[in-house]
Scaffold this motif. Structure first.
Motif, PDB file in Angstrom:
ATOM      1  N   THR A 141       0.851  -1.188   0.000  1.00  0.00           N
ATOM      2  CA  THR A 141       0.000   0.000   0.000  1.00  0.00           C
ATOM      3  C   THR A 141       0.887   1.238   0.000  1.00  0.00           C
ATOM      4  O   THR A 141       1.721   1.409   0.890  1.00  0.00           O
ATOM      5  CB  THR A 141      -0.923   0.026   1.244  1.00  0.00           C
ATOM      6  N   VAL A 142       0.713   2.071  -1.032  1.00  0.00           N
ATOM      7  CA  VAL A 142       1.470   3.325  -1.153  1.00  0.00           C
ATOM      8  C   VAL A 142       0.469   4.402  -1.540  1.00  0.00           C
ATOM      9  O   VAL A 142      -0.152   4.310  -2.601  1.00  0.00           O
ATOM     10  CB  VAL A 142       2.560   3.233  -2.253  1.00  0.00           C
ATOM     11  N   GLY A 143       0.316   5.394  -0.671  1.00  0.00           N
ATOM     12  CA  GLY A 143      -0.694   6.416  -0.958  1.00  0.00           C
ATOM     13  C   GLY A 143      -2.044   5.735  -1.109  1.00  0.00           C
ATOM     14  O   GLY A 143      -2.408   4.880  -0.305  1.00  0.00           O
ATOM     15  N   GLY A 144      -2.765   6.062  -2.159  1.00  0.00           N
ATOM     16  CA  GLY A 144      -4.069   5.441  -2.389  1.00  0.00           C
ATOM     17  C   GLY A 144      -3.999   4.177  -3.229  1.00  0.00           C
ATOM     18  O   GLY A 144      -5.029   3.628  -3.609  1.00  0.00           O
ATOM     19  N   ILE A 145      -2.798   3.721  -3.547  1.00  0.00           N
ATOM     20  CA  ILE A 145      -2.636   2.561  -4.434  1.00  0.00           C
ATOM     21  C   ILE A 145      -2.362   1.307  -3.612  1.00  0.00           C
ATOM     22  O   ILE A 145      -1.523   1.314  -2.724  1.00  0.00           O
ATOM     23  CB  ILE A 145      -1.466   2.777  -5.424  1.00  0.00           C
ATOM     24  N   GLN A 146      -3.090   0.252  -3.928  1.00  0.00           N
ATOM     25  CA  GLN A 146      -2.866  -1.051  -3.292  1.00  0.00           C
ATOM     26  C   GLN A 146      -2.616  -2.084  -4.365  1.00  0.00           C
ATOM     27  O   GLN A 146      -3.381  -2.194  -5.311  1.00  0.00           O
ATOM     28  CB  GLN A 146      -4.114  -1.471  -2.503  1.00  0.00           C
ATOM     29  N   LEU A 147      -1.524  -2.811  -4.223  1.00  0.00           N
ATOM     30  CA  LEU A 147      -1.206  -3.889  -5.158  1.00  0.00           C
ATOM     31  C   LEU A 147      -0.844  -5.124  -4.357  1.00  0.00           C
ATOM     32  O   LEU A 147      -0.279  -5.026  -3.262  1.00  0.00           O
ATOM     33  CB  LEU A 147       0.000  -3.510  -6.024  1.00  0.00           C
ATOM     34  N   ASP A 148      -1.134  -6.275  -4.918  1.00  0.00           N
ATOM     35  CA  ASP A 148      -0.707  -7.523  -4.303  1.00  0.00           C
ATOM     36  C   ASP A 148       0.499  -8.049  -5.066  1.00  0.00           C
ATOM     37  O   ASP A 148       0.688  -7.745  -6.245  1.00  0.00           O
ATOM     38  CB  ASP A 148      -1.821  -8.572  -4.358  1.00  0.00           C
ATOM     39  N   ALA A 149       1.309  -8.835  -4.369  1.00  0.00           N
ATOM     40  CA  ALA A 149       2.446  -9.482  -5.016  1.00  0.00           C
ATOM     41  C   ALA A 149       2.501 -10.923  -4.534  1.00  0.00           C
ATOM     42  O   ALA A 149       2.098 -11.231  -3.411  1.00  0.00           O
ATOM     43  CB  ALA A 149       3.743  -8.755  -4.683  1.00  0.00           C
ATOM     44  N   GLU A 150       2.985 -11.771  -5.409  1.00  0.00           N
ATOM     45  CA  GLU A 150       3.134 -13.184  -5.078  1.00  0.00           C
ATOM     46  C   GLU A 150       4.612 -13.438  -4.812  1.00  0.00           C
ATOM     47  O   GLU A 150       5.465 -13.057  -5.610  1.00  0.00           O
ATOM     48  CB  GLU A 150       2.658 -14.022  -6.263  1.00  0.00           C
ATOM     49  N   LEU A 151       4.898 -14.080  -3.673  1.00  0.00           N
ATOM     50  CA  LEU A 151       6.288 -14.321  -3.314  1.00  0.00           C
ATOM     51  C   LEU A 151       6.804 -15.616  -3.931  1.00  0.00           C
ATOM     52  O   LEU A 151       6.051 -16.566  -4.131  1.00  0.00           O
ATOM     53  CB  LEU A 151       6.435 -14.398  -1.789  1.00  0.00           C
ATOM     54  N   LYS A 152       8.100 -15.632  -4.197  1.00  0.00           N
ATOM     55  CA  LYS A 152       8.764 -16.846  -4.665  1.00  0.00           C
ATOM     56  C   LYS A 152       8.926 -17.796  -3.480  1.00  0.00           C
ATOM     57  O   LYS A 152       8.724 -17.405  -2.336  1.00  0.00           O
ATOM     58  CB  LYS A 152      10.144 -16.503  -5.237  1.00  0.00           C
ATOM     59  N   GLY A 153       9.362 -19.002  -3.758  1.00  0.00           N
ATOM     60  CA  GLY A 153       9.537 -19.985  -2.697  1.00  0.00           C
ATOM     61  C   GLY A 153      10.935 -19.984  -2.093  1.00  0.00           C
ATOM     62  O   GLY A 153      11.338 -20.982  -1.523  1.00  0.00           O
ATOM     63  N   ASN A 154      11.686 -18.869  -2.217  1.00  0.00           N
ATOM     64  CA  ASN A 154      13.056 -18.899  -1.685  1.00  0.00           C
ATOM     65  C   ASN A 154      13.116 -18.459  -0.220  1.00  0.00           C
ATOM     66  O   ASN A 154      12.157 -17.919   0.325  1.00  0.00           O
ATOM     67  CB  ASN A 154      14.027 -18.122  -2.590  1.00  0.00           C
ATOM     68  N   LYS A 155      14.252 -18.729   0.418  1.00  0.00           N
ATOM     69  CA  LYS A 155      14.408 -18.468   1.858  1.00  0.00           C
ATOM     70  C   LYS A 155      14.284 -16.988   2.190  1.00  0.00           C
ATOM     71  O   LYS A 155      13.739 -16.631   3.230  1.00  0.00           O
ATOM     72  CB  LYS A 155      15.763 -18.985   2.347  1.00  0.00           C
ATOM     73  N   THR A 156      14.813 -16.137   1.338  1.00  0.00           N
ATOM     74  CA  THR A 156      14.735 -14.699   1.607  1.00  0.00           C
ATOM     75  C   THR A 156      13.273 -14.246   1.596  1.00  0.00           C
ATOM     76  O   THR A 156      12.854 -13.448   2.434  1.00  0.00           O
ATOM     77  CB  THR A 156      15.574 -13.899   0.595  1.00  0.00           C
ATOM     78  N   ALA A 157      12.484 -14.772   0.662  1.00  0.00           N
ATOM     79  CA  ALA A 157      11.056 -14.445   0.603  1.00  0.00           C
ATOM     80  C   ALA A 157      10.362 -14.905   1.887  1.00  0.00           C
ATOM     81  O   ALA A 157       9.514 -14.196   2.438  1.00  0.00           O
ATOM     82  CB  ALA A 157      10.416 -15.083  -0.622  1.00  0.00           C
ATOM     83  N   GLU A 158      10.748 -16.081   2.387  1.00  0.00           N
ATOM     84  CA  GLU A 158      10.178 -16.595   3.648  1.00  0.00           C
ATOM     85  C   GLU A 158      10.514 -15.653   4.802  1.00  0.00           C
ATOM     86  O   GLU A 158       9.656 -15.342   5.635  1.00  0.00           O
ATOM     87  CB  GLU A 158      10.753 -17.982   3.965  1.00  0.00           C
ATOM     88  N   GLU A 159      11.765 -15.215   4.859  1.00  0.00           N
ATOM     89  CA  GLU A 159      12.208 -14.301   5.919  1.00  0.00           C
ATOM     90  C   GLU A 159      11.430 -12.983   5.845  1.00  0.00           C
ATOM     91  O   GLU A 159      11.011 -12.442   6.861  1.00  0.00           O
ATOM     92  CB  GLU A 159      13.706 -13.997   5.776  1.00  0.00           C
ATOM     93  N   LEU A 160      11.254 -12.476   4.631  1.00  0.00           N
ATOM     94  CA  LEU A 160      10.515 -11.240   4.426  1.00  0.00           C
ATOM     95  C   LEU A 160       9.090 -11.407   4.939  1.00  0.00           C
ATOM     96  O   LEU A 160       8.580 -10.562   5.673  1.00  0.00           O
ATOM     97  CB  LEU A 160      10.507 -10.875   2.935  1.00  0.00           C
ATOM     98  N   TYR A 161       8.449 -12.510   4.564  1.00  0.00           N
ATOM     99  CA  TYR A 161       7.061 -12.758   4.954  1.00  0.00           C
ATOM    100  C   TYR A 161       6.931 -12.767   6.477  1.00  0.00           C
ATOM    101  O   TYR A 161       6.008 -12.187   7.036  1.00  0.00           O
ATOM    102  CB  TYR A 161       6.606 -14.095   4.352  1.00  0.00           C
ATOM    103  N   ARG A 162       7.902 -13.397   7.141  1.00  0.00           N
ATOM    104  CA  ARG A 162       7.883 -13.468   8.612  1.00  0.00           C
ATOM    105  C   ARG A 162       8.052 -12.096   9.255  1.00  0.00           C
ATOM    106  O   ARG A 162       7.566 -11.855  10.348  1.00  0.00           O
ATOM    107  CB  ARG A 162       8.973 -14.409   9.127  1.00  0.00           C
ATOM    108  N   ALA A 163       8.765 -11.188   8.576  1.00  0.00           N
ATOM    109  CA  ALA A 163       9.042  -9.860   9.131  1.00  0.00           C
ATOM    110  C   ALA A 163       7.851  -8.904   8.995  1.00  0.00           C
ATOM    111  O   ALA A 163       7.875  -7.807   9.545  1.00  0.00           O
ATOM    112  CB  ALA A 163      10.263  -9.259   8.452  1.00  0.00           C
ATOM    113  N   LEU A 164       6.838  -9.310   8.253  1.00  0.00           N
ATOM    114  CA  LEU A 164       5.689  -8.424   7.993  1.00  0.00           C
ATOM    115  C   LEU A 164       4.671  -8.512   9.120  1.00  0.00           C
ATOM    116  O   LEU A 164       4.607  -9.528   9.796  1.00  0.00           O
ATOM    117  CB  LEU A 164       5.034  -8.810   6.665  1.00  0.00           C
ATOM    118  N   PRO A 165       3.847  -7.485   9.313  1.00  0.00           N
ATOM    119  CA  PRO A 165       3.738  -6.266   8.499  1.00  0.00           C
ATOM    120  C   PRO A 165       4.880  -5.286   8.792  1.00  0.00           C
ATOM    121  O   PRO A 165       5.448  -5.303   9.869  1.00  0.00           O
ATOM    122  CB  PRO A 165       2.397  -5.680   8.953  1.00  0.00           C
ATOM    123  N   ALA A 166       5.177  -4.466   7.796  1.00  0.00           N
ATOM    124  CA  ALA A 166       6.213  -3.450   7.946  1.00  0.00           C
ATOM    125  C   ALA A 166       5.737  -2.167   7.274  1.00  0.00           C
ATOM    126  O   ALA A 166       5.047  -2.210   6.258  1.00  0.00           O
ATOM    127  CB  ALA A 166       7.511  -3.920   7.301  1.00  0.00           C
TER     128      ALA A 166
END
Length: 136
Positions: A13-38
């Motif tokens: 979410t940035v300003g009035g814009i909302q977009l979804d993204a699909e994460l890859k199955g890599n370890k960094t993506a997993e770490e990012l997901y765990r760190a959310l929300p941010a």
């Protein structure tokens, strides 16, 4: 990518814009997901948004400068999540070029260029989309 269609999704979410993204199955993506929300101050570099998310270990599975419009990437050295939606100051052609090698962790679902409408926003928020079973 999980073959059973359970790829993790995030909402940007940035300003009035909302977009979804699909994460890859890599370890960094997993770490990012765990760190959310941010949430944090929005930084703009050409047509790239980025912001700091501390506490994510970059496993550098795909350290690259080859990114496309719509890619979501993590830059470990700066602990920064970047969303590419157009040209950056280092672009020679239509594709964005990051300032340093990044690890691609996901991809925007839909039209990343919509983010151009949020260039004046001051903050960015990224959160998990909990997978909800669809009602049959």
């Amino acid at each position: 990518m999980n073959t059973n269609g359970t790829a993790k999704r995030i909402r940007i979410t940035v300003g009035g814009i909302q977009l979804d993204a699909e994460l890859k199955g890599n370890k960094t993506a997993e770490e990012l997901y765990r760190a959310l929300p941010a949430e944090g101050p929005l930084n703009v570099w050409g047509e790239e948004f980025y912001f700091k998310i501390p506490g994510v270990k970059d496993h550098r599975e795909t350290a690259t400068t080859q990114v496309k419009v719509g890619d979501v990437a993590f830059w470990g050295a700066g602990q920064v999540l970047a969303i590419f939606f157009g040209r950056t100051p280092m672009s020679m052609g239509a594709d964005p070029v990051p300032a340093d090698r990044v690890n691609v962790v996901g991809r925007v679902v839909g039209d990343a260029a919509m983010l151009r409408q949020a260039m004046n926003a001051s903050t960015i928020r990224v959160e998990r989309i909990e997978s909800v079973p669809t009602a049959g």
